[in-house]
Write a protein that holds these residues in place. Structure first.
Motif, PDB file in Angstrom:
ATOM      1  N   UNK A  57       0.379  -0.955  -4.911  1.00  0.00           N
ATOM      2  CA  UNK A  57       1.099  -1.904  -4.060  1.00  0.00           C
ATOM      3  C   UNK A  57       0.363  -3.246  -4.024  1.00  0.00           C
ATOM      4  N   UNK A  58      -0.941  -3.194  -3.904  1.00  0.00           N
ATOM      5  CA  UNK A  58      -1.751  -4.415  -3.878  1.00  0.00           C
ATOM      6  C   UNK A  58      -1.642  -5.174  -5.209  1.00  0.00           C
ATOM      7  N   UNK A  59      -1.622  -4.448  -6.325  1.00  0.00           N
ATOM      8  CA  UNK A  59      -1.446  -5.081  -7.640  1.00  0.00           C
ATOM      9  C   UNK A  59      -0.122  -5.840  -7.688  1.00  0.00           C
ATOM     10  N   UNK A  60       0.929  -5.222  -7.146  1.00  0.00           N
ATOM     11  CA  UNK A  60       2.238  -5.865  -7.127  1.00  0.00           C
ATOM     12  C   UNK A  60       2.207  -7.135  -6.290  1.00  0.00           C
ATOM     13  N   UNK A  61       1.543  -7.086  -5.156  1.00  0.00           N
ATOM     14  CA  UNK A  61       1.434  -8.269  -4.287  1.00  0.00           C
ATOM     15  C   UNK A  61       0.695  -9.402  -4.995  1.00  0.00           C
ATOM     16  N   UNK A  62      -0.352  -9.078  -5.711  1.00  0.00           N
ATOM     17  CA  UNK A  62      -1.153 -10.088  -6.412  1.00  0.00           C
ATOM     18  C   UNK A  62      -0.396 -10.725  -7.576  1.00  0.00           C
ATOM     19  N   UNK A  73      11.614  -2.899  -4.532  1.00  0.00           N
ATOM     20  CA  UNK A  73      12.300  -1.679  -4.979  1.00  0.00           C
ATOM     21  C   UNK A  73      11.547  -0.414  -4.595  1.00  0.00           C
ATOM     22  N   UNK A  74      10.235  -0.424  -4.753  1.00  0.00           N
ATOM     23  CA  UNK A  74       9.460   0.802  -4.568  1.00  0.00           C
ATOM     24  C   UNK A  74       8.695   0.875  -3.241  1.00  0.00           C
ATOM     25  N   UNK A  75       8.495  -0.279  -2.593  1.00  0.00           N
ATOM     26  CA  UNK A  75       7.785  -0.318  -1.323  1.00  0.00           C
ATOM     27  C   UNK A  75       8.579  -1.146  -0.309  1.00  0.00           C
ATOM     28  N   UNK A  76       9.849  -0.800  -0.074  1.00  0.00           N
ATOM     29  CA  UNK A  76      10.688  -1.629   0.805  1.00  0.00           C
ATOM     30  C   UNK A  76      10.156  -1.728   2.230  1.00  0.00           C
ATOM     31  N   UNK A  77       9.482  -0.693   2.695  1.00  0.00           N
ATOM     32  CA  UNK A  77       8.950  -0.700   4.063  1.00  0.00           C
ATOM     33  C   UNK A  77       7.745  -1.627   4.194  1.00  0.00           C
TER      34      UNK A  77
END
Length: 79
Positions: A57-62, A73-77
């Protein structure tokens, strides 16, 4: 965990790795796991731990904008 959820996770791992243009071995190093672990995730044999999912999740944010669609899509919350 339902099959659809497991399939979603393996799709996430594969898609993220491909977007980052990383081999399974390179992706494993970024997440702090072995190549074999990433291979098992992508083949649906095992699932990432909650710690590994947090790192992903952190990789996606970065990634910023390129990672935002996967994050939604994968971490909607998380948003």
């Amino acid at each position: 965990m339902p099959v659809t959820k497991r399939l979603e996770i393996l799709d996430l791992i594969r898609e993220l790795r491909q977007r980052l243009n990383l081999s399974q071995k390179q992706f494993a190093a970024k997440v702090g796991v072995s190549f074999k672990t990433v291979n098992r995730w992508e083949n649906g044999h095992t699932e990432p731990s909650s710690i590994a999912l947090k790192l992903i999740e952190e990789m996606l944010r970065k990634m910023g904008e390129p990672g935002k669609s996967l994050l939604n899509q994968y971490f909607p919350e998380a948003e």
